[in-house]
Each structure stands twice: as structure tokens, then as C-alpha cells.
Write a protein that holds these residues in place. Sequence first.
Motif, PDB file in Angstrom:
ATOM      1  N   SER B 117     -58.893  31.050  93.687  1.00  0.00           N
ATOM      2  CA  SER B 117     -58.709  30.301  92.432  1.00  0.00           C
ATOM      3  C   SER B 117     -58.616  31.244  91.248  1.00  0.00           C
ATOM      4  O   SER B 117     -57.769  31.079  90.365  1.00  0.00           O
ATOM      5  CB  SER B 117     -59.889  29.355  92.193  1.00  0.00           C
ATOM      6  N   ARG B 123     -53.248  27.270  84.953  1.00  0.00           N
ATOM      7  CA  ARG B 123     -53.953  26.230  84.220  1.00  0.00           C
ATOM      8  C   ARG B 123     -53.396  26.190  82.805  1.00  0.00           C
ATOM      9  O   ARG B 123     -53.466  27.165  82.084  1.00  0.00           O
ATOM     10  CB  ARG B 123     -55.432  26.623  84.172  1.00  0.00           C
ATOM     11  N   ILE B 274     -62.542   2.819  75.604  1.00  0.00           N
ATOM     12  CA  ILE B 274     -62.795   2.427  76.983  1.00  0.00           C
ATOM     13  C   ILE B 274     -62.029   3.344  77.925  1.00  0.00           C
ATOM     14  O   ILE B 274     -62.540   3.816  78.923  1.00  0.00           O
ATOM     15  CB  ILE B 274     -62.374   0.954  77.216  1.00  0.00           C
ATOM     16  N   ASP B 275     -60.773   3.577  77.602  1.00  0.00           N
ATOM     17  CA  ASP B 275     -59.963   4.399  78.487  1.00  0.00           C
ATOM     18  C   ASP B 275     -58.703   4.847  77.774  1.00  0.00           C
ATOM     19  O   ASP B 275     -58.283   4.209  76.817  1.00  0.00           O
ATOM     20  CB  ASP B 275     -59.574   3.582  79.724  1.00  0.00           C
ATOM     21  N   PHE B 276     -58.121   5.952  78.229  1.00  0.00           N
ATOM     22  CA  PHE B 276     -56.787   6.306  77.748  1.00  0.00           C
ATOM     23  C   PHE B 276     -55.929   6.716  78.934  1.00  0.00           C
ATOM     24  O   PHE B 276     -56.371   7.420  79.826  1.00  0.00           O
ATOM     25  CB  PHE B 276     -56.804   7.344  76.633  1.00  0.00           C
ATOM     26  N   LYS B 292     -46.574   7.228  88.041  1.00  0.00           N
ATOM     27  CA  LYS B 292     -47.996   6.919  88.115  1.00  0.00           C
ATOM     28  C   LYS B 292     -48.596   6.818  86.717  1.00  0.00           C
ATOM     29  O   LYS B 292     -48.215   7.550  85.817  1.00  0.00           O
ATOM     30  CB  LYS B 292     -48.734   7.994  88.905  1.00  0.00           C
ATOM     31  N   VAL B 296     -58.320   9.540  82.977  1.00  0.00           N
ATOM     32  CA  VAL B 296     -59.382  10.468  83.332  1.00  0.00           C
ATOM     33  C   VAL B 296     -59.938  10.021  84.688  1.00  0.00           C
ATOM     34  O   VAL B 296     -60.154   8.833  84.903  1.00  0.00           O
ATOM     35  CB  VAL B 296     -60.515  10.446  82.270  1.00  0.00           C
ATOM     36  N   ASN B 297     -60.132  10.933  85.596  1.00  0.00           N
ATOM     37  CA  ASN B 297     -60.588  10.638  86.952  1.00  0.00           C
ATOM     38  C   ASN B 297     -59.488  10.141  87.893  1.00  0.00           C
ATOM     39  O   ASN B 297     -59.766   9.787  89.027  1.00  0.00           O
ATOM     40  CB  ASN B 297     -61.727   9.607  86.983  1.00  0.00           C
ATOM     41  N   ASP B 298     -58.256  10.072  87.412  1.00  0.00           N
ATOM     42  CA  ASP B 298     -57.191   9.640  88.317  1.00  0.00           C
ATOM     43  C   ASP B 298     -55.893  10.373  87.972  1.00  0.00           C
ATOM     44  O   ASP B 298     -55.028   9.833  87.287  1.00  0.00           O
ATOM     45  CB  ASP B 298     -57.018   8.118  88.227  1.00  0.00           C
ATOM     46  N   PRO B 299     -55.756  11.626  88.435  1.00  0.00           N
ATOM     47  CA  PRO B 299     -54.586  12.435  88.070  1.00  0.00           C
ATOM     48  C   PRO B 299     -53.369  12.173  88.966  1.00  0.00           C
ATOM     49  O   PRO B 299     -53.441  11.402  89.907  1.00  0.00           O
ATOM     50  CB  PRO B 299     -55.089  13.860  88.297  1.00  0.00           C
ATOM     51  N   TYR B 308     -53.536  16.083  84.709  1.00  0.00           N
ATOM     52  CA  TYR B 308     -54.736  15.358  84.326  1.00  0.00           C
ATOM     53  C   TYR B 308     -54.612  14.803  82.915  1.00  0.00           C
ATOM     54  O   TYR B 308     -54.145  15.497  82.013  1.00  0.00           O
ATOM     55  CB  TYR B 308     -55.953  16.293  84.341  1.00  0.00           C
ATOM     56  N   GLN B 323     -53.351  18.046  81.027  1.00  0.00           N
ATOM     57  CA  GLN B 323     -53.708  19.351  81.580  1.00  0.00           C
ATOM     58  C   GLN B 323     -52.957  19.548  82.887  1.00  0.00           C
ATOM     59  O   GLN B 323     -52.936  18.653  83.732  1.00  0.00           O
ATOM     60  CB  GLN B 323     -55.210  19.409  81.806  1.00  0.00           C
ATOM     61  N   VAL B 325     -52.593  21.796  86.279  1.00  0.00           N
ATOM     62  CA  VAL B 325     -53.346  22.753  87.085  1.00  0.00           C
ATOM     63  C   VAL B 325     -52.687  22.945  88.443  1.00  0.00           C
ATOM     64  O   VAL B 325     -52.253  21.986  89.076  1.00  0.00           O
ATOM     65  CB  VAL B 325     -54.805  22.287  87.303  1.00  0.00           C
ATOM     66  N   ASP B 327     -54.060  25.008  91.679  1.00  0.00           N
ATOM     67  CA  ASP B 327     -55.188  25.811  92.138  1.00  0.00           C
ATOM     68  C   ASP B 327     -55.185  25.908  93.665  1.00  0.00           C
ATOM     69  O   ASP B 327     -55.677  25.019  94.360  1.00  0.00           O
ATOM     70  CB  ASP B 327     -56.504  25.190  91.642  1.00  0.00           C
ATOM     71  N   VAL B 330     -58.563  25.469  95.989  1.00  0.00           N
ATOM     72  CA  VAL B 330     -59.315  24.235  96.225  1.00  0.00           C
ATOM     73  C   VAL B 330     -59.494  23.874  97.711  1.00  0.00           C
ATOM     74  O   VAL B 330     -60.616  23.620  98.150  1.00  0.00           O
ATOM     75  CB  VAL B 330     -58.704  23.054  95.427  1.00  0.00           C
TER      76      VAL B 330
END
Lengths: 267, 359
Positions: B117, B123, B274-276, B292, B296-299, B308, B323, B325, B327, B330
Motif C-alpha cells: 500500500s 490516492r 442525514i446523508d450526501f 451507482k 459515505v460507506n458505499d463507494p 468514495y 476521493q 483510491v 490500493d 488491500v
Amino acid sequence: MNTLLFNITLVSYMLALIFYAVCAIFKKEGLGLFARGILILGLFNHTAAIFVRWVAAGRPPFSNMYESLIIFSWALILIYLIVEIIYRIRILGIFVSILALLILASASGLDSSIKPLMPALQSNWLVIHVLVCFIGYAAFAISFVSSIMYLILYKREAFEPGGRPLNTSLDTITYKTITFGFLFLTLGIITGAVWANRAWGRYWGWDPKETWALITWFIYAFYLHMRMLKGWKEVKGAWVAILGFLAVIFTYIGVNYLLPGLHSYIK
Amino acid sequence: MKHKIINSPLFKFISSVKLFIFLCVIITLALVLGTVILQNAPPNHYLAKYGKATYELFKSFKLTDIYRAWWFIALLFLLAFNIFTCALKKFSLSLNRIGSTFIHFGIVIILAGAAVSAIGSERGLMGLREGESKDTFSIGHTQKKLGFKLYLKDFILEEENSFYRDKLIVEFQDRDITVDFPINLNKEYNIEDSSYQLKILRYIPDFSMDITTKEVFSKSDQPHNPAIEVEVVSPAGEGRQWVFAKFPGINMGNKASTNLKLTYVHQTLSTNIIDFKSKLVIFDNGEIVKTKTIEVNDPLQYKGYTFYQADYNPDDLTWTGIQVVKDPGVPLVYAGFCTFILGLLFTFYGKPFLNKKGR
């Protein structure tokens, strides 16, 4: 947390504490079983309280200091009951109920209002990560209690009702709860890493919480190696276990208040 | 030859438990330092907090960026090498040692993944406006080509408004009593543990007063200067006073008792994010290959890159910060995690169970 359920939980743990104490002083076995029964009832109630909050909030109640203390005390009682049933030792019950009561009492002084989850916490990983971490913390808390008891009692020839030497049992419990806690601390770090990678695209970022979890992990890894390879048991082991738990407390609470970082929303 | 290496004093030292314990202690201390000293802060922070001499010392040991300091990375390498050689020396797939073998190789795999990494990951950031597409992202000041195009169809910000009720806080100066009251007009409240009674007579959102007639009126409907008129009945007498949310020091009118401190808290609505989310479309060779909505939490993943949801602009809701990435470390790190956990489970629970059964 629902006030009534919260209070019933507090009262149950208080009663359990009294019965454990009476059982230890008068050496009445029956009372010990009674204490365990009350503790189990208290735990059921505690679980119900968590679920009520879960439903009321519409999200897992694992997001701030108040909620985490409720979960910590819950995990503590749960793990303690398992230890009590497996190792048939009751003397720790007194100290564990005191600890659980202290945790719940300090929670009652904190802000208990329900707030929506910030986007970074909206994930199924929240439930897994938090539960795994707190089960680990709870196991370490018990290893801490048994180490302290060991250091108090090791010079005396104390025996359990069954005739086994108490010190040997305490030492075994310290070791077994540390292995269990170590597994869960590792899982906690790993789930945290996987979650962070999912949310931010990096599995490790030297955030103070991560770093302190790793420090704690190193201390317990040290304990396990010294015990398995150099025979550090009993007194020396107990001191390392105490040091390890201090690191746990710092990871859990100290970092949130003293060091800035990603987990600082947990205040 | 193999024997020679294994028996050499250097190999013995590198693969020793002693070195492991030593590294354990030193790395732990370095980690503690790294959390106590704020990392990567501007020089002024250190100069103000620790003074010039200490800052120079920090700089020469790279204590302001420990995790990237050469000596820290060297320590990690040494640790990896120590664990690797130790595991190699004791390598065994026997029931007794297989768990330990898995644990230690697991750590080596994790550290190897981390090295991959550190060397091989990309990144960067990409800012996109609705309707815009890009095939590059920026790493620092340089632009990097993706090889395909990312198109932002839509950016969505979900907010939730929560309204806070106004309240009147009543404090007794001589006793430790504080009571909160909701603002309900013309409702009589009895203050617990005292013989005081309280009533809120009027609410004015934008308080103003005609100087000549002393008539109170509201300049507008907006809560620019919210005030309430409170009637207090006390054993000492009756009084009516105005309490202002924005000017807590001013109490207009005649007080029933100086013993009582009234505070009016006027809370307006607050907005929680709440969310973006960003609706993304990937074009490869001019064709739509993937669509898609990321949050956040679902890239979104495509061709080794992961996108992301990282940022948004509250002043411009057509823009999204993504963002980017890549890598390659991983999979290796995750494989190490699995190996480690399997080893741990086997050592602590599998082996004792099998031993018990065998006996």
C-alpha cells in the motif's frame, strides 16, 4: 434509555451485589445462585432497555459516550456470567457488579438525548465493530478485576467452597479472559480497518483511537508471549494485565477527551 | 548452507523472542509519543507549545511525523523480519504449532500488504459538478489519468430539520432550584418546593417599544429579538417583567422578587445532515459501463479504482468531492487478517478442544 428499564437494571445489579456480598461473607452457596439469578434478570432487562432505545432511535444505540457506557456495562455482565458459569467462581461477582453500577451511574450523568447518526456512522459495520470492541473491553475488565483480587489474596491461603485454591482459579481466569479479550480486540481492530477502508478508502490512518487500540494490543501480546514463553504467571502476569486494562480505559475514554481524532464524536 | 544461516548469531538475534519483546516496548513507546505529540501540525503549534529548543529536537528525530519517520518504518520492518524469521524457525503444521504459525505469518502478510500500500497505492481527489465528466483526478498538484470517464448525474444532500422548543429557565438565587418551563401562554405554573406561581402573558418575536406611549409591539414576524412577558406571584408580592432571549442581562418591568433569576432560551431550528450522495456514471470507450449512487460507506469500484463520497460544498449543492483510491495492498492485508484470526481461533479454542477430545 427508558428510565423505568434503566432503574430496574440498576436495582437488579444492586441486589445482585448485596447477595454476592452476603454469600461471600456468610459462605452460603444458595445465596450465590440467587445472586446469579438476579444478575441474569438484570441482564435481560438491560438488553430490553437497549432494544427499546434502538427502536425509539431507529438506529443502533452505539454512537456517543452515554450509549457506549450502557453497552460496556451490558457486555461486562454478559461476559462475567459466562465466566461465572464456566469457572464456577462467584467471588468476582461483587466487584463486577460494583463496576457495572459505577459505569451505569456515570452514564446517568451524561446527555442521553437521541441524535441522528452522522453519515460516517451509517453502516452495518457500526453494530459489528462496536459489539466486538465492547465484548473485548468487558473481557479485559474481568481480567483486571481477577488480577487485582489475585494481588490482594495471593499471600493468603484462600480456598473456594469446593476446596480448590482460589489463587489458581483467579490466575486461570485472568489468562482465559485475556485470550478471549485479545481475540475480540483483534477483531475490533480488523472490523475497524475494514470499515474505514469502506468509508474512507484507507484501512489504517494512525488516528489516536487506532493507535491506542494497537498499543493495547501490543501490551496484551506481550502478556501472552511472556506467559507462554517465559512463564510469567501469577504476580508478574497480574501486573501486566492491570497495565493492559489501563490502556483499554485510555483507548476507550481517554483518547476521546484528551486526543483529537476521528472518534472524537464519541463524547 | 541453510544450517549455517540459522545457526549464525545474527539470525539467532533477529529471530529471537528477546528482540520481539524489545521491539514491542520501543514501538509501543513510539506510538504513545505519536499520539501525545500532535502529528503534522504547522511549526507554530510546536513553537508555541514546546519552545524552540524542543521543536528542534522533535525535528531532528522526526517526532512531528513519527509514522513516516525513517526510524519508525525501520522498526516496523525489523518487527516484520523478526516475526517472519521466528515463525520460519518454528515453522510446523503440527496440531500444536499450526495455530501459532498462522498467527505469525498472518502478521507478516498484513505488514507486507501495508508495504505494498505504502509503495503502490494512488490516492487523490476529484471535484465534479452536476452534468460534468472527468477522466483525471489530482494527487497533490499533479493530474493523473483514469483511463475512463466519470460523470456526475446528480448530487443529493439529505437534511433533517429539528425544532427545539423555547423554554423559560427559573433559578432561585438562594436555593439550588432550577426549573424549566415550556412557553405556553396564559398557563399557570406552580414552582415545585416553593410558593411561587408563574404565568407567561405574551410572546413578542421582534420586540420593540414606542418610547412615547411605552407600547410594546413586534417589528416583524421573524424572531429577531424574541421576548416574553412573565407574571410572577411570590410571597413577597406580584410582578410583571419582560425577559429577552438575546439580552439575558436585561429584565424590564417590576420584579416580584429579586431572588428569582429568569432566563429565556429561544432556540431556532437546527439542521442535521442525514446523508450526501452522488449519482455517478462511468463511461468507458464512450459507453456506459456502470451506474451507482455513492454515499459515505458505499463507494463505487471500477478497474481497480474506488470512488468514495468524501466532500460537498454547502454553498454550492451542484458540486461533489470524490476521493479516488487505488490500493493494491488491500487484498493482501485482508488475507493477513483472515490468516491471523484463524490462527488465533485455533490456538485458543481449537487446540484445547481437540486436546480434550484426544485425551
